[in-house]
Design an enzyme around this catalytic site. Structure first.
Site, mmCIF file in Angstrom:
data_model
loop_
_atom_site.group_PDB
_atom_site.id
_atom_site.type_symbol
_atom_site.label_atom_id
_atom_site.label_comp_id
_atom_site.label_asym_id
_atom_site.label_seq_id
_atom_site.Cartn_x
_atom_site.Cartn_y
_atom_site.Cartn_z
ATOM 1 N N CYS A 34 28.632 37.568 4.941
ATOM 2 C CA CYS A 34 29.783 37.954 5.769
ATOM 3 C C CYS A 34 30.311 39.336 5.403
ATOM 4 O O CYS A 34 30.733 40.098 6.262
ATOM 5 C CB CYS A 34 30.884 36.918 5.632
ATOM 6 S SG CYS A 34 31.324 36.526 3.932
ATOM 7 N N GLU A 58 28.599 41.698 14.690
ATOM 8 C CA GLU A 58 27.956 41.263 13.454
ATOM 9 C C GLU A 58 26.502 40.902 13.761
ATOM 10 O O GLU A 58 26.233 40.059 14.610
ATOM 11 C CB GLU A 58 28.705 40.045 12.906
ATOM 12 C CG GLU A 58 28.225 39.601 11.553
ATOM 13 C CD GLU A 58 29.105 38.514 10.937
ATOM 14 O OE1 GLU A 58 29.411 37.530 11.634
ATOM 15 O OE2 GLU A 58 29.471 38.647 9.761
ATOM 16 N N GLU A 87 37.510 31.769 7.109
ATOM 17 C CA GLU A 87 36.799 32.906 6.511
ATOM 18 C C GLU A 87 35.690 33.265 7.489
ATOM 19 O O GLU A 87 34.722 32.525 7.627
ATOM 20 C CB GLU A 87 36.179 32.513 5.170
ATOM 21 C CG GLU A 87 37.164 32.098 4.106
ATOM 22 C CD GLU A 87 37.901 33.277 3.502
ATOM 23 O OE1 GLU A 87 37.462 34.435 3.696
ATOM 24 O OE2 GLU A 87 38.933 33.047 2.854
HETATM 25 P P1 NAI Z 1 28.791 28.912 13.189
HETATM 26 O O1 NAI Z 1 30.113 29.527 12.912
HETATM 27 O O2 NAI Z 1 28.579 28.350 14.536
HETATM 28 O O3 NAI Z 1 28.519 27.750 12.105
HETATM 29 C C1 NAI Z 1 29.225 27.596 10.884
HETATM 30 C C2 NAI Z 1 29.612 26.143 10.715
HETATM 31 O O4 NAI Z 1 30.475 25.766 11.782
HETATM 32 C C3 NAI Z 1 28.435 25.161 10.757
HETATM 33 O O5 NAI Z 1 28.660 24.121 9.847
HETATM 34 C C4 NAI Z 1 28.501 24.657 12.186
HETATM 35 O O6 NAI Z 1 27.901 23.403 12.350
HETATM 36 C C5 NAI Z 1 29.987 24.596 12.423
HETATM 37 N N1 NAI Z 1 30.383 24.610 13.823
HETATM 38 C C6 NAI Z 1 29.743 25.180 14.883
HETATM 39 N N2 NAI Z 1 30.415 24.945 16.029
HETATM 40 C C7 NAI Z 1 31.511 24.215 15.699
HETATM 41 C C8 NAI Z 1 32.598 23.650 16.452
HETATM 42 N N3 NAI Z 1 32.687 23.771 17.774
HETATM 43 N N4 NAI Z 1 33.553 22.977 15.795
HETATM 44 C C9 NAI Z 1 33.501 22.832 14.458
HETATM 45 N N5 NAI Z 1 32.481 23.317 13.701
HETATM 46 C C10 NAI Z 1 31.503 24.000 14.306
HETATM 47 O O7 NAI Z 1 27.692 29.987 12.858
HETATM 48 P P2 NAI Z 1 26.100 29.893 13.051
HETATM 49 O O8 NAI Z 1 25.775 29.410 14.418
HETATM 50 O O9 NAI Z 1 25.554 29.129 11.915
HETATM 51 O O10 NAI Z 1 25.694 31.437 12.895
HETATM 52 C C11 NAI Z 1 25.922 32.338 13.967
HETATM 53 C C12 NAI Z 1 26.512 33.619 13.466
HETATM 54 O O11 NAI Z 1 27.746 33.384 12.815
HETATM 55 C C13 NAI Z 1 25.705 34.393 12.443
HETATM 56 O O12 NAI Z 1 24.712 35.167 13.039
HETATM 57 C C14 NAI Z 1 26.755 35.222 11.778
HETATM 58 O O13 NAI Z 1 27.022 36.361 12.558
HETATM 59 C C15 NAI Z 1 27.970 34.323 11.790
HETATM 60 N N6 NAI Z 1 28.149 33.611 10.498
HETATM 61 C C16 NAI Z 1 29.002 34.131 9.591
HETATM 62 C C17 NAI Z 1 29.135 33.535 8.358
HETATM 63 C C18 NAI Z 1 30.033 34.094 7.334
HETATM 64 O O14 NAI Z 1 29.751 33.997 6.159
HETATM 65 N N7 NAI Z 1 31.167 34.630 7.708
HETATM 66 C C19 NAI Z 1 28.365 32.351 7.973
HETATM 67 C C20 NAI Z 1 27.525 31.838 9.027
HETATM 68 C C21 NAI Z 1 27.434 32.477 10.224
#
Ligand code: NAI
Ligand code: MG
Length: 486
Positions: free
Chosen positions: A290, A386, A256
């Site tokens: 999101c 985004e 997602e």
């Molecule tokens: P992210 O996608 O990096 O983090 C989400 C989750 O993935 C966290 O638990 C993180 O620790 C984990 N993660 C990060 N790198 C990973 C890897 N290599 N392997 C496995 N898991 C990993 O997002 P982040 O850094 O928190 O936010 C950055 C941007 O992402 C935001 O500015 C937004 O644009 C987007 N985002 C979108 C979301 C949504 O609801 N679709 C939620 C959070 C962030």
């Protein structure tokens, strides 16, 4: 105002095989509100690769017995757990406010999480295979069986809703789970671990880790014993997880991801309602959603009126301490998110016309004012990427064809909307908009409670939300052919 949960009383440890564990590697949590209150944040245990291995091993050994329980027996843990979550609502709201800044006055995540576990406590019997006599000489059937160990990686924007949407269906059908929370909002998941223990779940069934993505997240994505993984977060990390899955054991993944959701507002729409809905969509959670409506297309004949309405509603927020009962606009989750949004705002000022906000709030805290850009070219970066902050682009259009093309000109496809009183036009857009959910005379976060949720194109793979569909995500399928003498 002092936080109600003191740093000493906050759970910060890992939860593996039914026991809390603290390890020697720590991360310091960056928290806006704690810093605002002059309290430095407690340190959290960071899961290492070894911890991931131990959590997966615990889940694997607990899984056969868990799958052998009756639906009612598994459900009885869910019911106790849901009750404990409801009783902890106030504490969970405080923890989320101090962790990522979600306004306490608007907190609904814990109640939604409890509701999901309650629902799945009785849903297990709905998952069945099929039988067939269509092959002469055989009775054929399909069996639906749990994958074994399922991993969930959740983000920080609505942590407990994501936790419930992934964990409840996975456990309900007999898998065991390892959850990794986001480093930006780990505190509610740590508290949930203590409720898992209190609800009496057998050790190893539900393990909860804190830590960064590149350590424990990566270890889960590439783990050979994790057979399915459900992720919510950025499109960038979604790609990394898909690669890790492909390079390890081809685990099944559900993603997602992000969005850049358009709304098309025609001159015959109720502009008051359209303005109210769309500004609410982007203002809620300070734009950190999101499916937030980030690209608003309004018909040129009513643009001036609409933008006036939108502006007056969007700027009327109470920005401040998320623990304060009057606050409805909290800070961005952390400095990284704050800096990122500000970078996009500076970019937006060059690409288009700043029509509202575009600035921060004096004093401590990562606060950004509701911001509107107009007249931005469709191919500008801020129209494509985004932003994840309280920033919206409003552009105009004159024809249906023009706005359909603009709305769909994105790599994202999570949510799209149309406002019009013309039924033919409404259905034309319901069919034509490229998104996993289309709102007609409504926009995100409006969802059908029993409808699937997920993204087209770069917004994801798979669906969650709808009970039957989601439980099915976490079940393998087996065909059994029985040769018979008739
Ligand atoms: P992210 O996608 O990096 O983090 C989400 C989750 O993935 C966290 O638990 C993180 O620790 C984990 N993660 C990060 N790198 C990973 C890897 N290599 N392997 C496995 N898991 C990993 O997002 P982040 O850094 O928190 O936010 C950055 C941007 O992402 C935001 O500015 C937004 O644009 C987007 N985002 C979108 C979301 C949504 O609801 N679709 C939620 C959070 C962030
Ligand atoms: Mg990241």
């Amino acid at each position: 105002m002092a936080p109600e949960a003191t740093p000493q009383s906050i759970e910060t440890r890992l939860f593996i095989n039914g026991e809390v564990r603290a390890f020697t590697i720590f991360i310091s949590k960056v928290s806006t509100t704690y810093q605002n209150h002059g309290v430095s944040m407690s340190k959290l245990s960071e899961a290492t690769e070894k911890d991931v291995d131990q959590a997966v091993a615990a889940a694997k050994s607990a899984q056969p017995a868990w799958a052998n329980l009756t639906v009612e027996q598994r459900g009885s843990y869910f019911k106790k757990f849901a009750k404990l979550i409801r009783e902890s609502n106030d504490e969970l709201a405080t923890l989320e406010a101090i962790s990522m800044g979600f306004p306490k006055s608007r907190y609904f995540h814990a109640m939604a999480c409890a509701g999901t576990f309650d629902h799945y406590s009785e849903a297990g019997y709905d998952m069945q295979g099929t039988t067939s006599l269509n092959t002469p000489g055989f009775v054929s059937m399909t069996l639906r069986q749990p994958y074994g160990v399922v991993a969930a990686i959740i983000p920080w924007n609505v942590p407990l809703i994501m936790l419930a949407n992934k964990i409840a269906p996975a456990l309900a059908v007999g898998n065991t789970v390892v959850l990794k929370s986001s480093e930006k909002a780990p505190l509610t998941s740590c508290k949930i671990a203590s409720l898992v223990k209190e609800a009496g779940f057998p050790p190893g069934v539900f393990n909860i880790l804190s830590g960064h993505g590149h350590i424990s997240g990566a270890a889960l994505s590439s783990h050979m014993e994790v057979r399915a993984l459900s992720f919510t977060g950025s499109t960038r990390t979604g790609r990394v997880i898909q690669q890790a899955a492909a390079q390890s054991n081809l685990k099944v993944i559900f993603l997602e991801l992000g969005g850049k959701s358009p709304v098309c507002i025609f001159e015959d729409a109720d502009l008051e309602v359209a303005a109210d809905d769309t500004q609410h969509s982007i203002q809620g959670n300070s734009g950190q959603t999101c499916m937030a409506t980030t690209r608003v297309y309004v018909q040129d004949t009513v643009a001036e009126k609409f933008i006036g309405l939108f502006k007056s509603k969007f700027e009327a927020v109470t920005i401040g301490d998320p623990l304060h009962p009057g606050t409805n606009h909290g800070p961005q989750a952390d400095k990284v998110q704050y800096d990122n949004v500000l970078r996009y705002i500076e970019m937006g000022k060059k690409e288009g016309t700043l029509a509202l906000g575009g600035s921060t709030v004096e004093g401590d805290g990562y606060f950004i004012r509701p911001t509107i850009f107009t007249n931005t070219p469709e191919d500008a970066r801020t129209m494509k990427e985004e932003i994840f902050g309280p920033v919206v682009h409003i552009n105009t259009f004159s024809t249906e064809e023009e706005v359909m093309e603009k709305a769909n000109n994105t790599e994202y496809g999570l949510y799209a909307s149309v406002y019009t009183k013309d039924i033919n036009r409404a259905l034309k857009f319901a069919k034509g908009l490229e998104a996993g959910t289309v709102g007609v005379n409504c926009t995100s976060p409006t969802q059908g409670r029993d409808m699937p949720f997920g993204g087209w194109k770069g917004s994801g793979i798979g669906r969650e939300g709808m009970p039957l569909y989601t439980m099915s995500n976490f079940l393998e399928m087996k065909t059994v052919v029985v040769k018979v003498g008739f």
